[in-house]
Design a protein around this motif. Sequence first.
Motif, PDB file in Angstrom:
ATOM      1  N   ILE A  83       0.837  -1.205   0.000  1.00  9.12           N
ATOM      2  CA  ILE A  83       0.000   0.000   0.000  1.00  9.12           C
ATOM      3  C   ILE A  83       0.869   1.250   0.000  1.00  9.12           C
ATOM      4  N   SER A  84       1.924   1.268   0.819  1.00  9.98           N
ATOM      5  CA  SER A  84       2.821   2.427   0.873  1.00  9.98           C
ATOM      6  C   SER A  84       3.457   2.697  -0.488  1.00  9.98           C
ATOM      7  N   PHE A  85       3.883   1.623  -1.147  1.00  5.54           N
ATOM      8  CA  PHE A  85       4.495   1.761  -2.469  1.00  5.54           C
ATOM      9  C   PHE A  85       3.519   2.404  -3.452  1.00  5.54           C
ATOM     10  N   PHE A  86       2.316   1.855  -3.537  1.00  4.69           N
ATOM     11  CA  PHE A  86       1.345   2.378  -4.500  1.00  4.69           C
ATOM     12  C   PHE A  86       0.899   3.795  -4.145  1.00  4.69           C
ATOM     13  N   ARG A  87       0.780   4.094  -2.870  1.00  2.00           N
ATOM     14  CA  ARG A  87       0.399   5.462  -2.478  1.00  2.00           C
ATOM     15  C   ARG A  87       1.484   6.457  -2.866  1.00  2.00           C
ATOM     16  N   ALA A  88       2.755   6.087  -2.651  1.00  2.00           N
ATOM     17  CA  ALA A  88       3.868   6.976  -3.012  1.00  2.00           C
ATOM     18  C   ALA A  88       3.922   7.177  -4.522  1.00  2.00           C
ATOM     19  N   GLN A  89       3.773   6.083  -5.284  1.00  2.22           N
ATOM     20  CA  GLN A  89       3.786   6.181  -6.744  1.00  2.22           C
ATOM     21  C   GLN A  89       2.613   7.030  -7.244  1.00  2.22           C
ATOM     22  N   ALA A  90       1.463   6.832  -6.651  1.00  2.00           N
ATOM     23  CA  ALA A  90       0.268   7.572  -7.058  1.00  2.00           C
ATOM     24  C   ALA A  90       0.435   9.059  -6.781  1.00  2.00           C
ATOM     25  N   GLU A  91       1.030   9.382  -5.657  1.00  2.33           N
ATOM     26  CA  GLU A  91       1.246  10.789  -5.320  1.00  2.33           C
ATOM     27  C   GLU A  91       2.197  11.445  -6.319  1.00  2.33           C
ATOM     28  N   GLN A  92       3.254  10.723  -6.708  1.00  2.63           N
ATOM     29  CA  GLN A  92       4.205  11.254  -7.691  1.00  2.63           C
ATOM     30  C   GLN A  92       3.543  11.475  -9.046  1.00  2.63           C
ATOM     31  N   GLN A  93       2.660  10.569  -9.421  1.00  2.00           N
ATOM     32  CA  GLN A  93       2.039  10.641 -10.746  1.00  2.00           C
ATOM     33  C   GLN A  93       0.728  11.424 -10.746  1.00  2.00           C
TER      34      GLN A  93
END
Length: 88
Positions: free
Chosen positions: A33-43
């Motif tokens: 979840i942390s990975f996808f949240r960080a990626q989503a925030e960047q994109q």
Amino acid sequence: MRDEYDFSKARRGAALASPGKTRITIMLDDDVISFFRAQAEQQGTGYQTMVNAALRAAMAPAKAEKPDAKPVTAATLRRILREELRAG
């Protein structure tokens, strides 16, 4: 605003259903979840959208296989082997 509102016919959940979507509960590891949240925030997109895209990418190899293909029969296999043996 009213002083009182009648919620006797109210229901929980989304006000409008999303066509083609199903609400589920799923347990994912915190690091995922942390990975996808960080990626989503960047994109600048939603993390659930990214998880959905990753799951679709995982489905691609299965879709590439022809699920409608008929199984090879013994007769078909014999015919193919004979043709290959004659050619070789």
